[in-house]
Design an enzyme around this catalytic site. Sequence first.
Site, mmCIF file in Angstrom:
data_model
loop_
_atom_site.group_PDB
_atom_site.id
_atom_site.type_symbol
_atom_site.label_atom_id
_atom_site.label_comp_id
_atom_site.label_asym_id
_atom_site.label_seq_id
_atom_site.Cartn_x
_atom_site.Cartn_y
_atom_site.Cartn_z
ATOM 1 N N THR B 55 -10.605 3.059 9.285
ATOM 2 C CA THR B 55 -11.079 4.142 8.423
ATOM 3 C C THR B 55 -10.325 4.062 7.099
ATOM 4 O O THR B 55 -9.150 3.680 7.056
ATOM 5 C CB THR B 55 -10.971 5.518 9.114
ATOM 6 O OG1 THR B 55 -11.562 6.500 8.266
ATOM 7 C CG2 THR B 55 -9.532 5.906 9.426
ATOM 8 N N GLU B 56 -11.051 4.364 6.009
ATOM 9 C CA GLU B 56 -10.554 4.080 4.656
ATOM 10 C C GLU B 56 -9.188 4.700 4.355
ATOM 11 O O GLU B 56 -8.431 4.170 3.553
ATOM 12 C CB GLU B 56 -11.553 4.587 3.600
ATOM 13 C CG GLU B 56 -12.882 3.858 3.569
ATOM 14 C CD GLU B 56 -13.921 4.575 4.425
ATOM 15 O OE1 GLU B 56 -13.706 4.732 5.650
ATOM 16 O OE2 GLU B 56 -14.956 4.979 3.870
ATOM 17 N N ASN B 57 -8.920 5.861 4.962
ATOM 18 C CA ASN B 57 -7.677 6.548 4.618
ATOM 19 C C ASN B 57 -6.466 5.995 5.355
ATOM 20 O O ASN B 57 -5.444 6.675 5.444
ATOM 21 C CB ASN B 57 -7.824 8.057 4.844
ATOM 22 C CG ASN B 57 -8.263 8.391 6.245
ATOM 23 O OD1 ASN B 57 -9.167 7.753 6.782
ATOM 24 N ND2 ASN B 57 -7.644 9.373 6.854
#
Lengths: 236, 232
Positions: B55-57
Amino acid sequence: MIDKRVPDVAAAVAEIPDGASVMIGGFGESGSPIELIHALIDQGARDLTVINNNTGNGGVGLAALIAAGRVRKMVCSFPRGTTETRFPELYRAGRIELEIVPQGTLAERIRAGGAGVPAFFTATSVGTPVAEGKEHREFDGRTYVMERALTADYALVKAQQGDRFGNLVYNKAARNFGPIMCMAARTAIVQVSAIVEAGELDPEVIVTPGIFVQRVVEVSDPAIESRLIAQGATYP
Amino acid sequence: MSDDRKTARPGLSRPQMAWRAAQDIFDGAYVNLGIGIPEMVARFVPEGREVIYHTENGVLGFGPPPEPGQEDPELINAGKKPVTLRPGAAFVHHADSFAMIRGGHIDICILGAMQVAANGDLANWSTGDPDAIPAVGGAMDLVAGVRRIFVITSHTTRDGSPKLMERCGYPLTGVGVVERIYTDLAVVDVGDDGFVLREIAPGVDVQTVQERTAAPLHVAEDLRTIAAPDGL
C-alpha cells in the site's frame, strides 16, 4: 554538548515566520503532528506554503490551520479528507492556491530536495494534464517528464521515540513522509511520544539519523485525529 | 435501457468480478490494490498462492481489516482504512514505497476506472469538470510504474454510457497502460489492435457486450464463459 530537545511545542515552533514553507508529515491521520500544528495555529504565522499529502480532516490539525486562513498555498496529491473540511470552500473562493502533485512524484521531489538533487525524470504523469508545460526527455525509448526537487524552511513531523541528537524511530505506517521531510527542510521539528537517553536507540534500527533533525519535543500522549473529530472537536 | 433490464440485468456481481480478477494473481506476486472493488480481490485469491500486498503509504505485507476494537490509527492503508500485518511485513517511508512502484518492483496493480481506451489509456482521476477540485493521489505513479495494470469496473456507467471506448474523453491517468479489464459482462484484453473479448459472463451474449462498448471488440477464438462461483 549537542542537545536538540526543546521544552514544549510552543517553543518548538516559536520562530516560524509569516510566509514560511512548511512540510507537514502524515498521511491522513497517521503520523500527523497535531500538537505541533496546533502550536503553529496559536503562534499566528500566516501566508504559509504547506506541503502535505492531503488537506486534513474535520476541524483539527492541518484542516484547522487551513480553516484559520493561515495557508496561502497547498502542495499535495489528494486534497480530500475522510471528513469534511473548509478546504473546498476556500479553494473555490480563490483564497488558497493548490499545486497538485502525483503522490510518488511528491515523495521523490521531497527526497531529491533532501539529497541535494535539483531535479529528476519520471514516467509518472506523462501524457496527462499534470505533465503539461514541463520538460520532457526520452531515455532508452521511453518518455519522461522532469520534476523539480522540493525543499522547505521547516518540517513538522511526528515520530515515536527520539533522543537529544535527534535520532528517530517511528510507529508503523505513521512513518510515511516523516523521514524524507526531515531531510528536505532546513529546520526539522519533531514531536515524539518519548525522548530516550542518548545511546538507547539501537543504531541498527534508527530510521532518521539526527543529522536531519534540528529540534525534538516530547508530546507523551499525542491526540488521535479521528477520535478528536468523533468527539466534535475543533481548534482553536 | 428499460428499467426492466436494469433490475434483471445478467452479469457478474461485484464480488464475482473481484473473484475473476483474483484468479490471475500468481503465487509470489507483489500486488497493489486500489480502493473499492479492487480491494475485494484479496478475499478471493486461490488457496495455496502466497501474495504480498503493498500500500502506497509504506506498508508491505498487510492483511485484512482488524476485528472491531483492534483498529490502530497508525496502521492504515492508502484508503485510510485500518489494516493488520501479515508475518514478514515491513514498513518503509513514502519515497521507498514509491520506489517499489516506480522501480518496477510491484508485479500487479488493480485499479478502478472511469474510462479505458482501446489503446490502453486510462482515465480514473478527474472528469475535467472545471468546478471539480483535482485530486490524483498515487494513481499516476502506479500506472506508470507497475508492470501489469488490471482494471475492474462496471462495463457501463450508471446511466448506461460505455466506459470502454475508442479514446478516453476525460483527462488521462496514464497512456497505454492497461493490460486487462474485468467487468460485470466480460474479461477484455487490450491487444495490439484494440480490445479483445476473452471471456463473457454467463447469460450474456457477444452482441450485448459489443453494444455496450464504444469501440470494436475482437472476439477471441477460444472465447470462454466466466465460471464465477454463485452466491458471491
